[in-house]
Design a protein around this motif. Structure first.
Motif, mmCIF file in Angstrom:
data_model
loop_
_atom_site.group_PDB
_atom_site.id
_atom_site.type_symbol
_atom_site.label_atom_id
_atom_site.label_comp_id
_atom_site.label_asym_id
_atom_site.label_seq_id
_atom_site.Cartn_x
_atom_site.Cartn_y
_atom_site.Cartn_z
ATOM 1 N N GLY A 158 0.814 -1.207 0.000
ATOM 2 C CA GLY A 158 0.000 0.000 0.000
ATOM 3 C C GLY A 158 0.843 1.250 0.000
ATOM 4 N N ASP A 159 0.225 2.345 0.403
ATOM 5 C CA ASP A 159 0.874 3.650 0.391
ATOM 6 C C ASP A 159 0.334 4.432 1.577
ATOM 7 N N THR A 160 1.204 4.782 2.522
ATOM 8 C CA THR A 160 0.760 5.456 3.736
ATOM 9 C C THR A 160 0.359 6.906 3.508
ATOM 10 N N SER A 161 0.490 7.392 2.276
ATOM 11 C CA SER A 161 -0.022 8.735 1.999
ATOM 12 C C SER A 161 -1.525 8.705 1.754
ATOM 13 N N TYR A 162 -2.120 7.492 1.714
ATOM 14 C CA TYR A 162 -3.572 7.340 1.587
ATOM 15 C C TYR A 162 -4.141 6.854 2.914
ATOM 16 N N PRO A 163 -5.350 7.323 3.277
ATOM 17 C CA PRO A 163 -5.906 6.968 4.586
ATOM 18 C C PRO A 163 -6.120 5.471 4.777
ATOM 19 N N PRO A 355 -10.548 7.863 14.355
ATOM 20 C CA PRO A 355 -11.333 7.154 13.334
ATOM 21 C C PRO A 355 -12.419 7.996 12.680
ATOM 22 N N ASP A 356 -13.015 8.945 13.416
ATOM 23 C CA ASP A 356 -14.117 9.726 12.853
ATOM 24 C C ASP A 356 -13.645 10.906 12.009
ATOM 25 N N ALA A 357 -12.326 11.039 11.827
ATOM 26 C CA ALA A 357 -11.795 12.168 11.049
ATOM 27 C C ALA A 357 -11.100 11.688 9.782
ATOM 28 N N ARG A 358 -11.571 10.572 9.234
ATOM 29 C CA ARG A 358 -10.892 9.987 8.075
ATOM 30 C C ARG A 358 -10.875 10.932 6.875
ATOM 31 N N ALA A 359 -11.994 11.603 6.603
ATOM 32 C CA ALA A 359 -12.049 12.513 5.453
ATOM 33 C C ALA A 359 -11.081 13.674 5.633
ATOM 34 N N GLU A 360 -11.042 14.240 6.828
ATOM 35 C CA GLU A 360 -10.142 15.366 7.093
ATOM 36 C C GLU A 360 -8.681 14.925 7.005
#
Length: 608
Positions: A158-163, A355-360
């Motif tokens: 994977g890529d840690t720059s993605y959530p 966990p609730d701030a995934r989009a941000e």
């Protein structure tokens, strides 16, 4: 109809083959030939099946290791091949399979399975690689068997720059466990510096396999940590990701107008003396160097001395060299963000990691350069801790824009220099900035990354449809060159898009010449900003839907290259609409049809 003699078959099998082919049209016969070729790839090449004088040894699943991979860009395939080679050299019975070649009916009989799978992102969703969709659909369906006798291990890339880091590998691991299989050891989760995790994972995997398969005394042991073995493929090229070839720059030409908002380069590199070869569809891996301006800015922001020697992983280098040649400095990763938040005790950053701030969190990772984070959230870093926390620099992959049949000992790239302003200063992409600044005579470390799924049809009479907006057009330049040099009789149809015709029409003269000489059959373009209403390639696809549907019904292959976040999902949705509008299908049937094209290898994507 009467088929040609089949000299390798007995008379009864020739009659069976003739009956099977009876009444099939040309596209159906082409499909059948590909299907049978796929079956053949799963069986060893030797004497004809059914020849009782030369029986084939059957391998008990209990005595065999299966290495399965799902790969979008080639990384998982490469790691799986290395694991299979090491296991074979250790004396184990191994079969290596791409996920779409795995015989699903054998899953319930499998006893030892190692899976290497990447996480592919299109739009806001993570998906299995295209070559793994059928396998995942089966595994996650009600048809999936219970697997109480299966032992397995998963290496997720994977890529840690993605959530959602390694989300697909996690799905696979959890699903196998839910079906009753036994995980031999913890899932490996590798970032873009793959070998850091993949090598110790493979060492563990080999030791476990040796124990489970009860390797006989006296047989060779697995190679310890280096992973270097005599290759299964002795003809494999000497130059590699770990040992790149330094290619000389022959040309570096801007191919957009001077007043374009883009800076796109056509770059030609010499492979003279390397022995490197490639096929259309392959990628060139490039090892970049960070801009000295950016390195100096990071050092100044953190108040660190670039001449300070740093020891890390048995290597001692000045900090400036670590940052310039060994570490990522442009994008953010989740692990570094965690370390920065803890080290500086930044409550705002810690909140984004919940966990609730995934989009941000996703917005921060996607839109904030490392330098800006360091400036906005001041934190004391020492040289040793910084080198350990930053992600190792990884090579960048570029679709090859040339055919060896035309350019001989060269490889061509189409590079869009990523640049923008942030906090009042210019920012850039590491590799595109590095490549764009090269002069003729300079050298750059490179290697070939094969992409076996993104290939021209084996039958030169097949038509192809190419959808490549922006620099996504690069592999299709290679496709057209290859087909022209090979004298392929199939038609070539290109869809290209960019903001403005006058400034951004990449390779315009080449495409016009190809139309004149017949090596390009059709060209449809979409210049989104040339009119009030924006027009994209998917709009052109929809306009040509009836003809496009006809080509596909006649057996054409469809290729998509470019942006994974917006373009690829929009093109996919448009293809579904075309199947509904011109094929009379329901939306559900259109989904099934398009999925079948993916499974057959007639709809392939190289998106990023």
């Amino acid at each position: 109809m009467t088929a040609a003699p089949l000299s390798l078959l007995s008379e009864d099998k020739q009659q069976l083959a003739n009956r099977l082919a009876e009444g099939l049209d040309a596209p159906s016969l082409h499909w059948l030939s590909g299907y049978l070729a796929g079956l053949a790839a799963l069986r060893p090449i030797g004497k004809a099946a059914g020849n009782e004088s030369a029986p084939r040894k059957a391998v008990d699943a209990q005595a065999r290791l299966t290495v399965l991979y799902g790969s979008q860009t080639g990384n998982a395939k490469r790691v799986a091949e290395q694991l299979a080679e090491r296991a074979t050299a250790a004396g184990l019975e191994v079969r290596l399979l791409r996920a779409d070649a795995y015989p699903l009916q054998e899953l319930k009989k499998e006893r030892l399975l190692y899976a290497v799978v990447s996480t592919h992102s299109t739009g806001n969703e993570v998906e299995p690689p295209d070559d793994s969709r059928g396998f995942f659909e089966h595994l996650e369906s009600r048809r999936a068997p219970r697997l109480p006798e299966l032992s397995y291990a998963v290496l997720a890339l994977g890529d840690t720059s993605y959530p959602d880091f390694c989300g697909i590998g996690r799905r696979l691991d959890e699903r196998l466990s839910a079906l009753g299989a036994t995980s031999l050891f913890a899932r490996g989760e590798a970032d873009v510096d793959i070998e850091t995790v993949a090598t110790p994972w493979a060492d563990n995997a080999l030791e476990q396999a040796r124990t489970l398969l009860k390797l006989a005394p006296g047989q060779p042991s697995p190679v310890p940590t280096s992973g270097v073995v005599t290759p299964l493929h002795p003809a494999r090229q000497a130059w590699s990701r770990q040992h790149p070839f330094h290619a000389e720059v022959l040309a570096n030409q801007r191919i957009v107008a001077s007043d374009s908002g883009k800076d796109v380069r056509h770059i030609e590199l010499s492979l003279e003396g390397s022995g490197l070869t490639y096929q259309p569809g392959d990628a060139l891996g490039v090892w970049p160097t960070q801009s000295p301006t950016l390195v100096d800015a990071v050092l100044a922001t953190l108040g660190l001395d670039g001449n300070r020697e740093v020891d890390f992983n048995d290597e001692r280098l000045p900090l400036q060299q670590w940052l310039g040649q060994r570490r990522e400095l442009t994008g953010l990763t989740r692990p570094f963000l965690i370390a920065h938040a803890e080290r500086g005790d930044h409550a705002a950053l810690k909140a984004l990691l919940q966990p609730d701030a995934r989009a941000e969190l996703g917005a921060l990772l996607d839109g904030t350069p490392l330098l800006d984070l360091l400036r906005r959230y001041p934190t004391a870093w020492d040289a040793d801790a910084l080198v350990a926390a930053l992600r190792p620099l990884a090579p960048r992959m570029y679709s090859i824009a040339s055919s060896l049949k035309q350019v001989e000992n060269e490889v061509h790239l189409t590079v869009d220099r990523l640049h923008y302003r942030s906090d009042g200063e210019e920012r850039w992409g590491v590799a595109s900035h590095h490549l764009s600044a090269l002069d003729e005579g300079d050298t750059v470390p490179v290697f070939i990354e094969a992409n076996d799924r993104f290939r021209l049809p084996a039958e030169p009479s097949r038509d192809i449809i190419m959808i490549g907006p922006g620099t996504g057009v690069a592999p299709f330049r290679a496709f057209v060159q290859e087909r022209a040099a090979a004298g392929a009789s199939g038609r070539n149809w290109l869809f290209f898009g960019n903001p403005y015709r006058r400034t951004d029409f990449l390779y315009q003269l080449e495409w016009q010449q190809a139309l004149r000489n017949g090596t390009l059959s059709r060209l449809d373009v979409a210049f989104s900003r040339d009119q009030a209403d924006k027009v994209y390639v998917q709009d052109r696809l929809r306009e040509q839907g009836r003809e496009l549907w006809a080509w596909l019904q006649q057996g054409a292959h469809l290729y998509v290259c470019g942006d994974a976040n917006r373009m690829a999902p929009d093109v996919h949705a448009t293809l579904l609409d075309i199947a509904v509008a011109h094929g009379g299908k329901s939306h559900e049937d259109a989904e099934t049809w398009l999925r079948s094209l993916l499974d057959e290898g007639r709809y392939v994507r190289d998106v990023y």
